[in-house]
Scaffold this active site. Structure first.
Site, PDB file in Angstrom:
ATOM      1  N   GLU A 178     -16.706  -9.463  -0.523  1.00  0.00           N
ATOM      2  CA  GLU A 178     -16.287 -10.742   0.087  1.00  0.00           C
ATOM      3  C   GLU A 178     -17.138 -11.120   1.302  1.00  0.00           C
ATOM      4  OE1 GLU A 178     -12.102 -10.173   0.834  1.00  0.00           O
ATOM      5  OE2 GLU A 178     -11.663  -9.713  -1.263  1.00  0.00           O
ATOM      6  N   HIS A 257      -8.404 -13.108  -9.103  1.00  0.00           N
ATOM      7  CA  HIS A 257      -6.990 -13.296  -8.736  1.00  0.00           C
ATOM      8  C   HIS A 257      -6.609 -14.742  -9.070  1.00  0.00           C
ATOM      9  CE1 HIS A 257      -6.628  -9.370  -6.939  1.00  0.00           C
ATOM     10  NE2 HIS A 257      -7.760  -9.582  -6.291  1.00  0.00           N
ATOM     11  N   ASP A 288      -5.488 -10.518 -11.885  1.00  0.00           N
ATOM     12  CA  ASP A 288      -4.049 -10.673 -12.078  1.00  0.00           C
ATOM     13  C   ASP A 288      -3.780 -12.175 -12.152  1.00  0.00           C
ATOM     14  OD1 ASP A 288      -4.260 -11.204  -9.312  1.00  0.00           O
ATOM     15  OD2 ASP A 288      -3.246  -9.357  -8.730  1.00  0.00           O
TER      16      ASP A 288
HETATM   17  O1  G3I Z   1      -2.701  -4.283   8.739  1.00  0.00           O
HETATM   18  C1  G3I Z   1      -1.333  -4.716   8.743  1.00  0.00           C
HETATM   19  C2  G3I Z   1      -0.572  -3.999   9.803  1.00  0.00           C
HETATM   20  O2  G3I Z   1      -1.099  -4.336  11.037  1.00  0.00           O
HETATM   21  C3  G3I Z   1       0.902  -4.378   9.687  1.00  0.00           C
HETATM   22  O3  G3I Z   1       1.636  -3.643  10.590  1.00  0.00           O
HETATM   23  C4  G3I Z   1       1.416  -4.100   8.284  1.00  0.00           C
HETATM   24  C5  G3I Z   1       2.874  -4.519   8.127  1.00  0.00           C
HETATM   25  O4  G3I Z   1       3.095  -5.280   6.983  1.00  0.00           O
HETATM   26  O5  G3I Z   1       0.627  -4.797   7.366  1.00  0.00           O
HETATM   27  C6  G3I Z   1      -0.731  -4.404   7.401  1.00  0.00           C
HETATM   28  O6  G3I Z   1      -1.457  -5.119   6.466  1.00  0.00           O
HETATM   29  C7  G3I Z   1      -1.299  -4.748   5.108  1.00  0.00           C
HETATM   30  C8  G3I Z   1      -2.641  -4.337   4.568  1.00  0.00           C
HETATM   31  O7  G3I Z   1      -2.548  -4.089   3.198  1.00  0.00           O
HETATM   32  C9  G3I Z   1      -3.244  -3.131   5.273  1.00  0.00           C
HETATM   33  O8  G3I Z   1      -2.629  -1.942   4.944  1.00  0.00           O
HETATM   34  C10 G3I Z   1      -0.781  -5.965   4.361  1.00  0.00           C
HETATM   35  O9  G3I Z   1       0.531  -6.283   4.782  1.00  0.00           O
HETATM   36  C11 G3I Z   1      -0.814  -5.729   2.883  1.00  0.00           C
HETATM   37  O10 G3I Z   1      -0.508  -6.923   2.205  1.00  0.00           O
HETATM   38  C12 G3I Z   1      -2.195  -5.250   2.485  1.00  0.00           C
HETATM   39  O11 G3I Z   1      -2.244  -5.072   1.111  1.00  0.00           O
HETATM   40  C13 G3I Z   1      -3.502  -4.825   0.431  1.00  0.00           C
HETATM   41  C14 G3I Z   1      -4.507  -5.983   0.557  1.00  0.00           C
HETATM   42  O12 G3I Z   1      -5.598  -5.743  -0.320  1.00  0.00           O
HETATM   43  C15 G3I Z   1      -5.110  -6.163   1.933  1.00  0.00           C
HETATM   44  O13 G3I Z   1      -6.121  -7.130   1.880  1.00  0.00           O
HETATM   45  C16 G3I Z   1      -3.068  -4.668  -0.993  1.00  0.00           C
HETATM   46  O14 G3I Z   1      -2.318  -3.459  -1.125  1.00  0.00           O
HETATM   47  C17 G3I Z   1      -4.254  -4.617  -1.953  1.00  0.00           C
HETATM   48  O15 G3I Z   1      -3.802  -4.752  -3.269  1.00  0.00           O
HETATM   49  C18 G3I Z   1      -5.215  -5.769  -1.665  1.00  0.00           C
HETATM   50  O16 G3I Z   1      -6.346  -5.669  -2.496  1.00  0.00           O
HETATM   51  C19 G3I Z   1      -7.365  -6.656  -2.315  1.00  0.00           C
HETATM   52  C20 G3I Z   1      -8.693  -6.045  -2.662  1.00  0.00           C
HETATM   53  O17 G3I Z   1      -8.924  -4.875  -1.926  1.00  0.00           O
HETATM   54  C21 G3I Z   1      -9.833  -7.035  -2.419  1.00  0.00           C
HETATM   55  N1  G3I Z   1      -9.607  -8.260  -3.153  1.00  0.00           N
HETATM   56  C22 G3I Z   1      -8.313  -8.887  -2.918  1.00  0.00           C
HETATM   57  C23 G3I Z   1      -7.184  -7.899  -3.212  1.00  0.00           C
HETATM   58  C24 G3I Z   1      -5.850  -8.563  -3.062  1.00  0.00           C
HETATM   59  O18 G3I Z   1      -5.642  -8.981  -1.744  1.00  0.00           O
END
Ligand code: G3I
Length: 379
Positions: A178, A257, A288
């Site tokens: 990205e 996505h 997805d």
């Molecule tokens: O970093 C925050 C943290 O500060 C906060 O306390 C916590 C509480 O909810 O959230 C944390 O962020 C989370 C993040 O993962 C980091 O662990 C998000 O809520 C959560 O939604 C996030 O999920 C992942 C996401 O990438 C992050 O961008 C998903 O599990 C994962 O499936 C998703 O995968 C990405 C690919 O890597 C790249 N392409 C897009 C795809 C979907 O977003």
């Protein structure tokens, strides 16, 4: 991080040592097929030989805030489907910087080691995701006060350590993830590496990854590049320019996505083909298809058919392009999907329901794979 080292060690141990709940898994390091599912009745079995069918392996990221144990390696039924259906696996979060490199001098490899071991035992290839990204970086990195020389050394050390650890075991790497904005300009603000070190650092990331594992195929990966548009055009311009400088770039990957709110990107095949025409490998890496589903309701039959057609058309586009060798869904069961956590009012984006029963989208993929390799299911 919410999971600490002692837990990480326990995770690894439970993957590799006989847990009372999953004797067969540990005894063979291999998940048996789910009850009632014949080998011939799986996606990996009917797929053409030259096409890997993959899934993200659920863990880290949003899973850490959900009320269930880490899906890998705790959910036995999940593991059975993971092994039975797929010939490629991608760590959903387990190789991202914040997960694998939580402190400057600490790497946390236990979860990824367990995934790689599972993949090897189940004859699956692995996609590495990701080395160079603007998101999911640890605070020590994003908030640290480093000189340019230090940052460069940090990136080089990370890439060589992580890629080197899995050399020969990871088939494709999403080296850079990205890096462009939707308008086709580089992310010069939110990508720490590009902002601090300039765009030339992208080439170095590929060079360092290649040095650490000369056989791994090195990819760019992005969302919003399904169609011919400003962002995909930016990759089409960048990649040959890097290759002309001798930078080892092997492929271009489209995440995928999608949402049934919007039309299917009907020029996906045309777009993949123009990267194929450059001599690149291509891949669909995170597909997805989310739907508008109000809380407590089920998608309609019409919604499910529309979702199935999006999955099928994406797979058909990949099958039609010579060097599109890998088609990965971003999770295979709604039980663990990131979509409803992230998009309020949307969900049901994967090919299996929470209980692992198959949706029309699953059967649509199966049908396209069967048509692409007639008779394989009867071997
Ligand atoms: O970093 C925050 C943290 O500060 C906060 O306390 C916590 C509480 O909810 O959230 C944390 O962020 C989370 C993040 O993962 C980091 O662990 C998000 O809520 C959560 O939604 C996030 O999920 C992942 C996401 O990438 C992050 O961008 C998903 O599990 C994962 O499936 C998703 O995968 C990405 C690919 O890597 C790249 N392409 C897009 C795809 C979907 O977003």
């Amino acid at each position: 991080m919410k999971v600490h080292h002692s837990l990480a060690a326990a995770v690894l141990a439970s993957a590799l040592i006989l847990p009372t709940a999953a004797p067969a898994l540990a005894a063979q390091h291999q998940a048996p097929r789910p009850p009632g599912i014949e080998k011939q009745d799986t996606l990996r079995w009917v797929a053409p030989n030259d096409l890997k069918i993959g899934t993200a392996v659920a863990g880290g990221g949003h899973h850490e805030t959900q009320p269930y144990p880490a899906p890998f390696p705790n959910d036995r039924e999940y593991l059975q489907h993971l092994a039975a259906e797929f010939s490629s696996v991608s760590p959903e979060n387990q190789l991202k910087w914040e997960f694998v490199h939580p402190e400057r001098d600490t790497y946390r490899f236990a979860e990824m080691d367990a995934i790689v071991e599972f993949a090897q035992e189940n004859k699956q290839v692995v996609r590495g995701h990701t080395l160079f990204w603007h998101s999911q970086n640890p605070a020590w990195l994003e908030e640290g006060d480093f000189s340019k020389e230090e940052l460069r050394a940090i990136l080089k050390d990370h890439i060589q350590t992580v890629v080197g650890r899995y050399a020969g075991k990871i088939q494709q790497w999403d080296v850079a993830n990205e890096i462009f904005n939707d308008n086709g300009t580089l992310r010069t603000t939110d990508n720490i590496w590009i902002r601090e070190l300039g765009p030339e650092i992208i080439a170095d990331a590929f060079r360092w990854a290649h040095e650490a594992d000369p056989k791994a195929k090195l990819f760019f990966n992005d969302y919003g590049v399904e169609s011919v548009n400003a962002k995909s055009n930016a990759y089409l311009e960048l990649i040959p320019r890097l290759q002309a400088q001798g930078v080892p770039v092997d492929g271009f990957a489209i995440q995928g996505h999608l949402s049934t709110r919007y039309g299917f990107p009907g020029d996906l095949r045309t777009n993949l083909q123009r990267f194929d025409d450059l001599g690149l490998e291509t891949a669909i890496t995170e597909i997805d298809v989310r739907m508008d589903v109000a809380a407590g309701t089920q998608p309609t039959a019409a919604q499910l058919e529309k979702q199935a057609s999006y999955y099928q058309r994406a797979l058909d586009a990949c099958i039609a392009v010579e060097e599109c060798n890998s088609f990965t869904i971003w999770g295979f069961t709604d039980k663990y999907s990131w979509v409803p956590v992230f998009f309020s009012g949307e969900g049901e984006a994967t090919v299996m329901w929470n209980d692992f029963t198959r949706k029309p989208a699953y059967y649509a993929l199966q049908e396209s794979l069967e048509q692409a390799s007639p008779g394989r299911g009867n071997r």
